[in-house]
Design an enzyme around this catalytic site. Structure first.
Site, PDB file in Angstrom:
ATOM      1  N   GLY A  15       0.814  -1.212   0.000  1.00  0.00           N
ATOM      2  CA  GLY A  15       0.000   0.000   0.000  1.00  0.00           C
ATOM      3  C   GLY A  15       0.844   1.257   0.000  1.00  0.00           C
ATOM      4  N   LYS A  16       2.040   1.155  -0.596  1.00  0.00           N
ATOM      5  CA  LYS A  16       2.947   2.313  -0.630  1.00  0.00           C
ATOM      6  C   LYS A  16       2.332   3.482  -1.387  1.00  0.00           C
ATOM      7  CE  LYS A  16       6.287  -0.079  -2.439  1.00  0.00           C
ATOM      8  NZ  LYS A  16       5.682  -1.427  -2.305  1.00  0.00           N
ATOM      9  N   GLY A  40       3.215  -1.581  -9.324  1.00  0.00           N
ATOM     10  CA  GLY A  40       2.001  -0.797  -9.530  1.00  0.00           C
ATOM     11  C   GLY A  40       1.496  -0.235  -8.223  1.00  0.00           C
ATOM     12  N   HIS A  41       1.229   1.058  -8.198  1.00  0.00           N
ATOM     13  CA  HIS A  41       0.670   1.700  -7.013  1.00  0.00           C
ATOM     14  C   HIS A  41      -0.783   2.074  -7.301  1.00  0.00           C
ATOM     15  CE1 HIS A  41       4.882   3.107  -5.478  1.00  0.00           C
ATOM     16  NE2 HIS A  41       4.669   1.831  -5.348  1.00  0.00           N
ATOM     17  N   THR A  42      -1.679   1.610  -6.451  1.00  0.00           N
ATOM     18  CA  THR A  42      -3.103   1.884  -6.632  1.00  0.00           C
ATOM     19  C   THR A  42      -3.573   2.902  -5.611  1.00  0.00           C
ATOM     20  OG1 THR A  42      -3.447  -0.380  -7.419  1.00  0.00           O
ATOM     21  CG2 THR A  42      -5.396   0.857  -6.742  1.00  0.00           C
ATOM     22  N   GLN A 225       8.228  -2.227  -5.104  1.00  0.00           N
ATOM     23  CA  GLN A 225       8.373  -3.570  -4.535  1.00  0.00           C
ATOM     24  C   GLN A 225       8.583  -3.503  -3.017  1.00  0.00           C
ATOM     25  OE1 GLN A 225      10.593  -3.079  -7.517  1.00  0.00           O
ATOM     26  NE2 GLN A 225       9.055  -3.916  -8.864  1.00  0.00           N
ATOM     27  N   THR A 240      13.181  -9.364  -7.074  1.00  0.00           N
ATOM     28  CA  THR A 240      13.225  -8.494  -8.233  1.00  0.00           C
ATOM     29  C   THR A 240      14.693  -8.271  -8.608  1.00  0.00           C
ATOM     30  OG1 THR A 240      12.300  -6.469  -9.177  1.00  0.00           O
ATOM     31  CG2 THR A 240      13.245  -6.300  -6.950  1.00  0.00           C
ATOM     32  N   GLY A 303      -2.623  -8.397 -12.181  1.00  0.00           N
ATOM     33  CA  GLY A 303      -3.927  -8.965 -11.864  1.00  0.00           C
ATOM     34  C   GLY A 303      -3.823 -10.314 -11.160  1.00  0.00           C
ATOM     35  N   ARG A 304      -2.602 -10.783 -10.921  1.00  0.00           N
ATOM     36  CA  ARG A 304      -2.428 -12.086 -10.281  1.00  0.00           C
ATOM     37  C   ARG A 304      -2.898 -12.045  -8.828  1.00  0.00           C
ATOM     38  NH1 ARG A 304       3.779 -13.691 -11.247  1.00  0.00           N
ATOM     39  NH2 ARG A 304       4.042 -11.510 -10.622  1.00  0.00           N
ATOM     40  N   ARG A 306      -2.827 -12.553  -4.936  1.00  0.00           N
ATOM     41  CA  ARG A 306      -1.725 -12.585  -3.986  1.00  0.00           C
ATOM     42  C   ARG A 306      -1.952 -13.673  -2.943  1.00  0.00           C
ATOM     43  NH1 ARG A 306      -2.616  -6.258  -3.571  1.00  0.00           N
ATOM     44  NH2 ARG A 306      -1.525  -5.615  -5.476  1.00  0.00           N
ATOM     45  N   VAL A 415      -6.990   3.040   7.490  1.00  0.00           N
ATOM     46  CA  VAL A 415      -8.179   2.317   7.943  1.00  0.00           C
ATOM     47  C   VAL A 415      -9.202   2.159   6.816  1.00  0.00           C
ATOM     48  CG1 VAL A 415      -7.922   2.952  10.364  1.00  0.00           C
ATOM     49  CG2 VAL A 415      -9.167   4.490   8.824  1.00  0.00           C
TER      50      VAL A 415
END
Length: 432
Positions: A15-16, A40-42, A225, A240, A303-304, A306, A415
């Site tokens: 969640g970076k 990827g950062h969401t 990562q 990586t 999309g894998r 986790r 939260v």
């Protein structure tokens, strides 16, 4: 003024992106210092979901300048797609908003072809690469045959380097893997076109950061990562191809290590990892499925799904030592809501021996069992909490136990997925 580094303490996906987004509000510049578009950062801002692969998520703040450091390997095609996607949403991505290091290496089509062919050839022994050419690009960098951003400004130099590389790569692709060779002209033509589009963004990131520090600006260094994916310190070879640890912020951006003030380690409230490799705390039954579904644990890039498990504090303490963490940011605490009993891994057991550190040998790690400490969970909705005291007592105890075990204060608690669903106990930019 403060220079703050944000790193992942687990296997990435902590969640970076959300934490970087929050801290970007206090930064004049945000710098990505390693990795490529395999990360990827969401972010969820005002109900809208954004996924970033190369451009720092600070781009959502109009007054923040974003930089891609020399430690990043850049796929120009992906970068241009990302720029266009942001422009289509009304987010300006101009050379005034984004700078690319002239020393950053470029991912070429042959890197991706080799990555895919090599992974396919491994069969059951595959390591779970994303196939985006990251590793082969770093290989060329170390072999001193890579193509850097500054090379595309000189057409003659670019043609020469592509020709030399393609001769070797085609031999490798055809003779070892039985793949079709790549044609030279389409690559050269495409990269000449790319050069016209990205040349205005190419700058000396190191010099720009030096000037910014002299002006006492706030700078945020964004890693990709996580520490357990570090090529030197992670669960090798299931790692990586770069160094996601905090020390690489200095190398990957071109600044001295003494100029870094604090390091924020992102800790997901439970543990996940994507791809193959040992995972001591993995849960393969009901609770693991619960965490995966409720936490929406699917890769932003691939999309894998986790793999999920209880929080591994052995890993977090290991990461604390490697990164020199000064702050912790706990993410996805809300996902644990509703579980009656929570478990924290405080040690490993290997053949009757108690281990307090992550062992380097996979043969040892994959045969370790978790030593768990149990805590009572909570059922109250915590998404509305904006101060630590507003959390249920059991949630507070869970956070305090992490803090106590690791020996680093918790400064931020997420939260919920939204930008505002956060408890800021202490702002890392206030510590210079």
């Amino acid at each position: 003024m403060a220079n703050v580094v944000v790193v992942g303490t687990q296997w990435g996906d902590e969640g970076k992106g959300k934490i970087v987004d929050l801290l970007s509000a206090h930064a004049d510049k945000v710098v990505r210092f390693q990795g490529g578009n395999n990360a990827g950062h969401t972010l969820v801002v005002n109900g809208k979901r954004s996924v970033f692969h190369l451009i720092p998520s600070g781009i959502l703040y109009p007054g923040t300048r974003c930089l891609i450091g020399n430690g990043v390997v850049i796929d120009p095609e992906v970068l241009l797609e990302e720029i266009q996607g942001l422009q289509d949403r009304g987010i300006t991505v101009s050379p005034q908003r984004l700078g690319i290091s002239e020393r950053a290496h470029l991912i070429m089509p042959y890197h991706k072809a080799i990555d895919v062919a090599r992974e396919k050839a491994k069969g059951k022994s595959k390591i779970g690469t994303t196939g985006r050419g990251i590793g082969p690009c770093y290989e060329d960098k170390v072999a001193r045959v890579g193509i850097r951003a500054c090379d595309i400004i000189e057409p003659g130099s670019l043609i020469e380097k592509i020709k030399a590389n393609l001769e070797e790569k085609n031999f490798y692709l055809t003779k070892l893997f039985g793949c079709e060779p790549l044609e030279y002209k389409p690559i050269v033509d495409r990269y000449h076109s790319i050069a016209r589009e990205i040349s205005p963004f190419i700058v000396d990131v190191s010099a720009e950061l030096d000037e910014a520090m002299r002006r006492r600006e706030n700078i945020l260094f964004e890693g990709a990562q996580g520490t357990l994916l570090d090529v030197d310190h992670g669960t090798y070879p299931f790692v990586t191809s770069s160094n996601p640890v905090a020390a690489n912020a200095s190398i990957g951006a071109g600044i001295g290590p003494k100029r870094l003030d604090s390091v924020v380690g992102i800790v997901k409230a439970y543990t996940t990892r994507v791809g193959a490799g040992p995972f001591v705390c993995e849960l393969t039954e009901e609770i693991g499925d619960y965490l995966q579904e409720k936490g929406q644990e699917f890769g932003a890039t691939t999309g894998r799904p986790r793999r999920c498990g209880w929080l591994d504090l052995v890993v977090v303490r290991y990461s604390t030592r490697l990164n020199g963490l000064t702050h912790l940011a706990i993410t996805k605490l809300d996902v644990l809501t509703g579980l009656g009993t929570l478990k924290l891994c405080i040690a490993y057991e290997y053949k009757g021996e108690r281990l307090n550190n992550v062992p380097p040998r996979l043969s040892t790690l994959e045969n370790c069992s978790p030593v768990y400490e149990q805590m009572e969970g909570w059922h109250e909705d915590i998404s509305g909490a904006r101060a630590f005291e507003q959390l249920p007592e059991n949630a507070q105890s869970y956070v305090r136990r992490i803090e106590e075990f690791v020996g680093v204060p918790v400064s931020i608690i997420s939260v919920g997925s939204g930008r505002d669903e956060t408890i800021m106990c202490h702002n890392p930019f206030a510590t210079s």
